[in-house]
Scaffold this active site. Structure first.
Site, PDB file in Angstrom:
ATOM      1  N   ASP A 196     -35.568   4.411 -16.590  1.00 27.81           N
ATOM      2  CA  ASP A 196     -35.280   4.285 -18.019  1.00 27.81           C
ATOM      3  C   ASP A 196     -33.901   3.665 -18.249  1.00 27.81           C
ATOM      4  O   ASP A 196     -33.008   3.798 -17.419  1.00 27.81           O
ATOM      5  CB  ASP A 196     -35.353   5.682 -18.662  1.00 27.81           C
ATOM      6  N   GLY A 197     -33.784   3.011 -19.394  1.00 32.78           N
ATOM      7  CA  GLY A 197     -32.487   2.475 -19.821  1.00 32.78           C
ATOM      8  C   GLY A 197     -32.360   0.957 -19.711  1.00 32.78           C
ATOM      9  O   GLY A 197     -31.277   0.416 -19.953  1.00 32.78           O
ATOM     10  N   ASN A 198     -33.449   0.277 -19.393  1.00 29.55           N
ATOM     11  CA  ASN A 198     -33.387  -1.193 -19.285  1.00 29.55           C
ATOM     12  C   ASN A 198     -32.918  -1.829 -20.597  1.00 29.55           C
ATOM     13  O   ASN A 198     -32.106  -2.757 -20.600  1.00 29.55           O
ATOM     14  CB  ASN A 198     -34.771  -1.771 -18.951  1.00 29.55           C
ATOM     15  N   ARG A 258     -33.596  -7.343 -24.735  1.00 34.06           N
ATOM     16  CA  ARG A 258     -34.239  -6.257 -23.979  1.00 34.06           C
ATOM     17  C   ARG A 258     -35.018  -6.812 -22.773  1.00 34.06           C
ATOM     18  O   ARG A 258     -35.108  -6.180 -21.731  1.00 34.06           O
ATOM     19  CB  ARG A 258     -35.219  -5.482 -24.884  1.00 34.06           C
ATOM     20  N   GLU A 309     -47.885   5.232 -23.982  1.00 35.79           N
ATOM     21  CA  GLU A 309     -47.223   5.112 -25.283  1.00 35.79           C
ATOM     22  C   GLU A 309     -46.436   3.808 -25.422  1.00 35.79           C
ATOM     23  O   GLU A 309     -46.141   3.376 -26.542  1.00 35.79           O
ATOM     24  CB  GLU A 309     -46.269   6.295 -25.508  1.00 35.79           C
ATOM     25  N   ASN A 310     -46.095   3.173 -24.293  1.00 35.41           N
ATOM     26  CA  ASN A 310     -45.284   1.949 -24.375  1.00 35.41           C
ATOM     27  C   ASN A 310     -46.041   0.786 -25.026  1.00 35.41           C
ATOM     28  O   ASN A 310     -45.417  -0.223 -25.399  1.00 35.41           O
ATOM     29  CB  ASN A 310     -44.758   1.539 -22.995  1.00 35.41           C
TER      30      ASN A 310
HETATM   31  C1  IPE Z   1     -40.706   6.559 -20.429  1.00 32.60           C
HETATM   32  O1  IPE Z   1     -39.632   5.944 -21.052  1.00 32.60           O
HETATM   33  C2  IPE Z   1     -41.610   5.538 -19.826  1.00 32.60           C
HETATM   34  C3  IPE Z   1     -41.030   4.668 -18.837  1.00 32.60           C
HETATM   35  C4  IPE Z   1     -39.792   4.643 -18.398  1.00 32.60           C
HETATM   36  C5  IPE Z   1     -41.940   3.728 -18.286  1.00 32.60           C
HETATM   37  P1  IPE Z   1     -39.580   5.653 -22.616  1.00 32.60           P
HETATM   38  O2  IPE Z   1     -38.284   4.970 -22.836  1.00 32.60           O
HETATM   39  O3  IPE Z   1     -40.797   4.960 -23.049  1.00 32.60           O
HETATM   40  O4  IPE Z   1     -39.592   7.128 -23.218  1.00 32.60           O
HETATM   41  P2  IPE Z   1     -39.076   7.707 -24.607  1.00 32.60           P
HETATM   42  O5  IPE Z   1     -39.773   6.949 -25.678  1.00 32.60           O
HETATM   43  O6  IPE Z   1     -37.595   7.483 -24.651  1.00 32.60           O
HETATM   44  O7  IPE Z   1     -39.426   9.157 -24.561  1.00 32.60           O
HETATM   45  C1  IPE Z   2     -37.557   1.638 -19.402  1.00 34.85           C
HETATM   46  O1  IPE Z   2     -36.534   1.074 -20.137  1.00 34.85           O
HETATM   47  C2  IPE Z   2     -38.538   0.618 -18.924  1.00 34.85           C
HETATM   48  C3  IPE Z   2     -39.847   0.662 -19.546  1.00 34.85           C
HETATM   49  C4  IPE Z   2     -40.266   1.385 -20.531  1.00 34.85           C
HETATM   50  C5  IPE Z   2     -40.783  -0.260 -18.966  1.00 34.85           C
HETATM   51  P1  IPE Z   2     -36.580   1.115 -21.711  1.00 34.85           P
HETATM   52  O2  IPE Z   2     -37.176  -0.164 -22.203  1.00 34.85           O
HETATM   53  O3  IPE Z   2     -37.231   2.351 -22.204  1.00 34.85           O
HETATM   54  O4  IPE Z   2     -35.035   1.124 -22.043  1.00 34.85           O
HETATM   55  P2  IPE Z   2     -34.323   1.906 -23.218  1.00 34.85           P
HETATM   56  O5  IPE Z   2     -34.716   3.345 -23.096  1.00 34.85           O
HETATM   57  O6  IPE Z   2     -34.816   1.284 -24.502  1.00 34.85           O
HETATM   58  O7  IPE Z   2     -32.877   1.680 -22.978  1.00 34.85           O
HETATM   59 MG    MG Z   3     -36.503   4.194 -22.665  1.00 31.74          MG
END
Ligand code: IPE
Ligand code: IPE
Ligand code: MG
Length: 235
Positions: free
Chosen positions: A17-19, A30, A64-65
């Protein structure tokens, strides 16, 4: 670090997480954050297995993504294709067996095809397992297991945890250590069944910056935990 003294988690699970925030901090889109995150997946995957992790589950896309903007979702799908097709030598070179956990619908057909081909290509590799959780949801996995159990006419009255586990997407050992990068303190529907007795670790670092040193630190933290599984302390 002297690894011979340390306990290494047999099954390590990471919510990468955090990309998005990593990119924002740098004034980038992003999508660039995901590019950097995917590059780092390969580095950390190789390192973790080299360190003796047997199964590495990587949460790369949740059910959910799909709620995200179409542009971001399709970029992530392109990154999956790149990794599963163009980078397939990475998995062969490192002798990695690849598994997937997740639903098909509504993944694009070309991603499903690349996924299945990679599983087939790497099925006899013996250097450790990477289990990509892609279009994965923990509740969906449990529902899907129940449906398969029903289809198999299993006697529900005799159902036990061991049998239930066999109906999950993959029959893997329980998670020993679960890491979520970027400082978020939640599971977000990740491996609900398998994480029952996992140790949790939440470093602040965002995934594109999660380094081999951060991995080592996680292993040290894990070694200080007292896993009791409901029983007495062994320490
Ligand atoms: C969880 O992260 C899913 C992945 C890292 C693939 P999200 O960034 O989607 O989760 P929430 O929405 O912050 O709970
Ligand atoms: C996690 O990074 C990667 C995936 C969900 C694929 P995010 O895209 O959730 O990064 P933040 O949480 O918005 O920083
Ligand atoms: Mg995230």
């Amino acid at each position: 670090m002297d690894y011979s003294e340390l306990k290494i988690p047999k099954h390590l699970a990471i919510i990468v997480d955090g990309n998005g925030r990593w990119a924002k901090e740098r004034g980038l889109s992003r999508l660039k954050g995901h590019d950097a995150g995917f590059d780092n997946l390969k580095k950390i995957g190789e390192y973790a297995l080299k360190r003796g992790v047997e199964v590495l589950s990587l949460y790369v896309f949740s059910t959910e993504n799909f709620k995200r903007e179409e542009k971001e979702v399709s970029h992530l799908m392109d990154l999956f294709l790149l990794m599963f097709k163009k980078d397939k030598n990475y998995f062969m070179r490192n002798n990695i067996k690849v598994l997937f956990s997740g639903r098909n619908e509504p993944l694009p057909k070309n991603v499903i095809k690349a996924r299945d081909e990679l599983v087939e290509l790497t099925k006899n590799n013996t250097g450790g397992i990477i289990n990509f959780c892609m279009n994965y949801g923990g509740r969906a996995e449990i529902i899907d297991a129940v449906k398969k159990i029903n289809a198999d006419n299993i006697d529900i009255n005799n159902l036990d945890e061991k049998t239930f586990s066999k109906y999950l997407y993959n029959d893997l050992p329980d998670v020993d250590l679960m890491i979520r990068t970027s400082g978020e303190l939640r599971l977000s529907n990740f491996l609900l069944w398998q994480n029952s007795y996992a140790e949790f670790y939440f470093p602040e670092v965002k995934f594109p910056d999660f380094s081999e040193k951060d991995f080592d630190e996680a292993i040290l933290v894990y070694n200080k935990r007292d896993r009791r599984f409901g029983g007495h302390s062994k320490k």
